[in-house]
Write a protein that holds these residues in place. Structure first.
Motif, PDB file in Angstrom:
ATOM      1  N   MET A 184     -19.595  -8.823  -4.731  1.00 59.91           N
ATOM      2  CA  MET A 184     -18.736  -8.969  -3.560  1.00 59.91           C
ATOM      3  C   MET A 184     -17.312  -9.296  -3.978  1.00 59.91           C
ATOM      4  O   MET A 184     -16.365  -8.757  -3.414  1.00 59.91           O
ATOM      5  CB  MET A 184     -19.330 -10.071  -2.659  1.00 59.91           C
ATOM      6  N   LYS A 185     -17.196 -10.203  -4.965  1.00 66.19           N
ATOM      7  CA  LYS A 185     -15.871 -10.594  -5.433  1.00 66.19           C
ATOM      8  C   LYS A 185     -15.155  -9.401  -6.076  1.00 66.19           C
ATOM      9  O   LYS A 185     -13.960  -9.202  -5.881  1.00 66.19           O
ATOM     10  CB  LYS A 185     -15.997 -11.747  -6.416  1.00 66.19           C
ATOM     11  N   LYS A 186     -15.924  -8.581  -6.788  1.00 63.51           N
ATOM     12  CA  LYS A 186     -15.358  -7.400  -7.443  1.00 63.51           C
ATOM     13  C   LYS A 186     -14.839  -6.409  -6.397  1.00 63.51           C
ATOM     14  O   LYS A 186     -13.776  -5.821  -6.565  1.00 63.51           O
ATOM     15  CB  LYS A 186     -16.433  -6.762  -8.313  1.00 63.51           C
ATOM     16  N   LEU A 187     -15.583  -6.245  -5.321  1.00 64.04           N
ATOM     17  CA  LEU A 187     -15.173  -5.345  -4.241  1.00 64.04           C
ATOM     18  C   LEU A 187     -13.883  -5.836  -3.586  1.00 64.04           C
ATOM     19  O   LEU A 187     -12.987  -5.039  -3.276  1.00 64.04           O
ATOM     20  CB  LEU A 187     -16.293  -5.234  -3.199  1.00 64.04           C
ATOM     21  N   ALA A 188     -13.757  -7.138  -3.397  1.00 62.71           N
ATOM     22  CA  ALA A 188     -12.544  -7.707  -2.805  1.00 62.71           C
ATOM     23  C   ALA A 188     -11.341  -7.484  -3.712  1.00 62.71           C
ATOM     24  O   ALA A 188     -10.240  -7.165  -3.242  1.00 62.71           O
ATOM     25  CB  ALA A 188     -12.734  -9.193  -2.527  1.00 62.71           C
ATOM     26  N   VAL A 189     -11.535  -7.620  -5.020  1.00 58.87           N
ATOM     27  CA  VAL A 189     -10.440  -7.399  -5.976  1.00 58.87           C
ATOM     28  C   VAL A 189     -10.017  -5.939  -5.958  1.00 58.87           C
ATOM     29  O   VAL A 189      -8.822  -5.625  -5.955  1.00 58.87           O
ATOM     30  CB  VAL A 189     -10.861  -7.849  -7.398  1.00 58.87           C
ATOM     31  N   ILE A 190     -10.977  -5.030  -5.906  1.00 55.77           N
ATOM     32  CA  ILE A 190     -10.651  -3.599  -5.859  1.00 55.77           C
ATOM     33  C   ILE A 190      -9.918  -3.266  -4.564  1.00 55.77           C
ATOM     34  O   ILE A 190      -8.917  -2.548  -4.566  1.00 55.77           O
ATOM     35  CB  ILE A 190     -11.938  -2.753  -6.007  1.00 55.77           C
ATOM     36  N   ALA A 191     -10.389  -3.775  -3.439  1.00 55.07           N
ATOM     37  CA  ALA A 191      -9.732  -3.525  -2.151  1.00 55.07           C
ATOM     38  C   ALA A 191      -8.305  -4.063  -2.161  1.00 55.07           C
ATOM     39  O   ALA A 191      -7.379  -3.395  -1.683  1.00 55.07           O
ATOM     40  CB  ALA A 191     -10.530  -4.157  -1.019  1.00 55.07           C
ATOM     41  N   PHE A 192      -8.128  -5.254  -2.727  1.00 53.70           N
ATOM     42  CA  PHE A 192      -6.787  -5.835  -2.810  1.00 53.70           C
ATOM     43  C   PHE A 192      -5.885  -4.964  -3.689  1.00 53.70           C
ATOM     44  O   PHE A 192      -4.730  -4.708  -3.336  1.00 53.70           O
ATOM     45  CB  PHE A 192      -6.861  -7.261  -3.366  1.00 53.70           C
ATOM     46  N   GLY A 193      -6.422  -4.477  -4.800  1.00 53.23           N
ATOM     47  CA  GLY A 193      -5.641  -3.608  -5.691  1.00 53.23           C
ATOM     48  C   GLY A 193      -5.201  -2.328  -5.014  1.00 53.23           C
ATOM     49  O   GLY A 193      -4.062  -1.885  -5.163  1.00 53.23           O
ATOM     50  N   VAL A 194      -6.096  -1.727  -4.244  1.00 52.47           N
ATOM     51  CA  VAL A 194      -5.752  -0.498  -3.520  1.00 52.47           C
ATOM     52  C   VAL A 194      -4.653  -0.773  -2.496  1.00 52.47           C
ATOM     53  O   VAL A 194      -3.708   0.007  -2.351  1.00 52.47           O
ATOM     54  CB  VAL A 194      -7.008   0.104  -2.846  1.00 52.47           C
ATOM     55  N   LEU A 195      -4.740  -1.885  -1.792  1.00 49.50           N
ATOM     56  CA  LEU A 195      -3.714  -2.232  -0.806  1.00 49.50           C
ATOM     57  C   LEU A 195      -2.362  -2.465  -1.473  1.00 49.50           C
ATOM     58  O   LEU A 195      -1.337  -2.031  -0.959  1.00 49.50           O
ATOM     59  CB  LEU A 195      -4.130  -3.469  -0.011  1.00 49.50           C
ATOM     60  N   VAL A 196      -2.361  -3.144  -2.604  1.00 52.32           N
ATOM     61  CA  VAL A 196      -1.100  -3.398  -3.314  1.00 52.32           C
ATOM     62  C   VAL A 196      -0.486  -2.092  -3.776  1.00 52.32           C
ATOM     63  O   VAL A 196       0.709  -1.855  -3.608  1.00 52.32           O
ATOM     64  CB  VAL A 196      -1.330  -4.369  -4.502  1.00 52.32           C
ATOM     65  N   LEU A 197      -1.298  -1.214  -4.364  1.00 47.39           N
ATOM     66  CA  LEU A 197      -0.786   0.072  -4.834  1.00 47.39           C
ATOM     67  C   LEU A 197      -0.328   0.955  -3.690  1.00 47.39           C
ATOM     68  O   LEU A 197       0.667   1.660  -3.802  1.00 47.39           O
ATOM     69  CB  LEU A 197      -1.859   0.796  -5.655  1.00 47.39           C
ATOM     70  N   SER A 198      -1.017   0.933  -2.579  1.00 49.93           N
ATOM     71  CA  SER A 198      -0.633   1.794  -1.460  1.00 49.93           C
ATOM     72  C   SER A 198       0.677   1.337  -0.832  1.00 49.93           C
ATOM     73  O   SER A 198       1.412   2.138  -0.268  1.00 49.93           O
ATOM     74  CB  SER A 198      -1.732   1.844  -0.409  1.00 49.93           C
ATOM     75  N   GLY A 199       0.999   0.066  -0.945  1.00 49.13           N
ATOM     76  CA  GLY A 199       2.271  -0.430  -0.432  1.00 49.13           C
ATOM     77  C   GLY A 199       3.458   0.145  -1.179  1.00 49.13           C
ATOM     78  O   GLY A 199       4.554   0.244  -0.660  1.00 49.13           O
ATOM     79  N   CYS A 200       3.235   0.549  -2.428  1.00 48.61           N
ATOM     80  CA  CYS A 200       4.292   1.125  -3.257  1.00 48.61           C
ATOM     81  C   CYS A 200       4.247   2.643  -3.245  1.00 48.61           C
ATOM     82  O   CYS A 200       4.947   3.288  -4.008  1.00 48.61           O
ATOM     83  CB  CYS A 200       4.148   0.645  -4.697  1.00 48.61           C
ATOM     84  N   ALA A 201       3.416   3.216  -2.424  1.00 49.85           N
ATOM     85  CA  ALA A 201       3.156   4.646  -2.493  1.00 49.85           C
ATOM     86  C   ALA A 201       4.062   5.487  -1.604  1.00 49.85           C
ATOM     87  O   ALA A 201       3.955   6.696  -1.639  1.00 49.85           O
ATOM     88  CB  ALA A 201       1.701   4.921  -2.130  1.00 49.85           C
ATOM     89  N   THR A 202       4.925   4.904  -0.817  1.00 46.36           N
ATOM     90  CA  THR A 202       5.809   5.708   0.018  1.00 46.36           C
ATOM     91  C   THR A 202       6.782   6.465  -0.872  1.00 46.36           C
ATOM     92  O   THR A 202       7.441   5.893  -1.726  1.00 46.36           O
ATOM     93  CB  THR A 202       6.580   4.836   1.016  1.00 46.36           C
ATOM     94  N   LYS A 203       6.847   7.750  -0.668  1.00 46.39           N
ATOM     95  CA  LYS A 203       7.716   8.591  -1.485  1.00 46.39           C
ATOM     96  C   LYS A 203       9.175   8.346  -1.117  1.00 46.39           C
ATOM     97  O   LYS A 203       9.494   8.036   0.024  1.00 46.39           O
ATOM     98  CB  LYS A 203       7.357  10.060  -1.280  1.00 46.39           C
ATOM     99  N   GLN A 204      10.033   8.510  -2.092  1.00 44.21           N
ATOM    100  CA  GLN A 204      11.469   8.338  -1.882  1.00 44.21           C
ATOM    101  C   GLN A 204      12.114   9.716  -1.745  1.00 44.21           C
ATOM    102  O   GLN A 204      12.260  10.436  -2.719  1.00 44.21           O
ATOM    103  CB  GLN A 204      12.093   7.568  -3.056  1.00 44.21           C
ATOM    104  N   TYR A 205      12.468  10.059  -0.543  1.00 43.51           N
ATOM    105  CA  TYR A 205      13.091  11.349  -0.272  1.00 43.51           C
ATOM    106  C   TYR A 205      14.607  11.218  -0.350  1.00 43.51           C
ATOM    107  O   TYR A 205      15.166  10.198   0.029  1.00 43.51           O
ATOM    108  CB  TYR A 205      12.693  11.846   1.123  1.00 43.51           C
ATOM    109  N   PRO A 206      15.294  12.283  -0.832  1.00 36.88           N
ATOM    110  CA  PRO A 206      16.758  12.237  -0.848  1.00 36.88           C
ATOM    111  C   PRO A 206      17.296  12.185   0.580  1.00 36.88           C
ATOM    112  O   PRO A 206      16.727  12.788   1.487  1.00 36.88           O
ATOM    113  CB  PRO A 206      17.160  13.540  -1.555  1.00 36.88           C
ATOM    114  N   GLN A 207      18.372  11.461   0.756  1.00 37.52           N
ATOM    115  CA  GLN A 207      18.967  11.293   2.079  1.00 37.52           C
ATOM    116  C   GLN A 207      20.329  11.997   2.123  1.00 37.52           C
ATOM    117  O   GLN A 207      21.149  11.817   1.228  1.00 37.52           O
ATOM    118  CB  GLN A 207      19.157   9.811   2.400  1.00 37.52           C
TER     119      GLN A 207
END
Length: 107
Positions: free
Chosen positions: A1-24
């Motif tokens: 269970m603890k391992k699943l929580a760590v993986i879920a937290f890791g995915v959330l952290v990585l997805s927060g940085c996943a927005t692409k940077q488009y030229p403006q």
């Protein structure tokens, strides 16, 4: 269970940085409009087309697309691309309007 929580937290952290940077592309300012001649307008129009191509390349499917989808179903990347595309098209429209006014074709 603890391992699943760590993986879920890791995915959330990585997805927060996943927005692409488009030229403006900024809107054409009054100073630009008054200072551009025909040659400069042609160069700026070419740059605007390059920005549009870069937006398309940035929007291609990659790892950030997957992470963005995991984080917010891709909504953030979709909104960023839509806004960048709108700004680029607005600038291109402004530049082409200026060119039609300032650069009359020779008869």
């Amino acid at each position: 269970m603890k391992k699943l929580a760590v993986i879920a937290f890791g995915v959330l952290v990585l997805s927060g940085c996943a927005t692409k940077q488009y030229p403006q592309a900024p809107a054409v300012t009054n100073e630009e409009a008054s200072s551009f001649d025909c040659k400069a307008l042609d160069q700026e129009i070419a740059k605007a087309h390059s920005v549009q191509q870069e937006i398309k390349r940035t929007g291609d499917f990659d790892g950030r697309t997957v992470l963005g989808f995991l984080g917010d179903f891709g909504i953030g990347n979709g909104m960023a691309k839509s806004e960048a595309t709108k700004k680029a098209q607005d600038r291109l429209t402004q530049l082409e309007s200026l060119r039609s006014v300032k650069c009359k074709p020779a008869l």
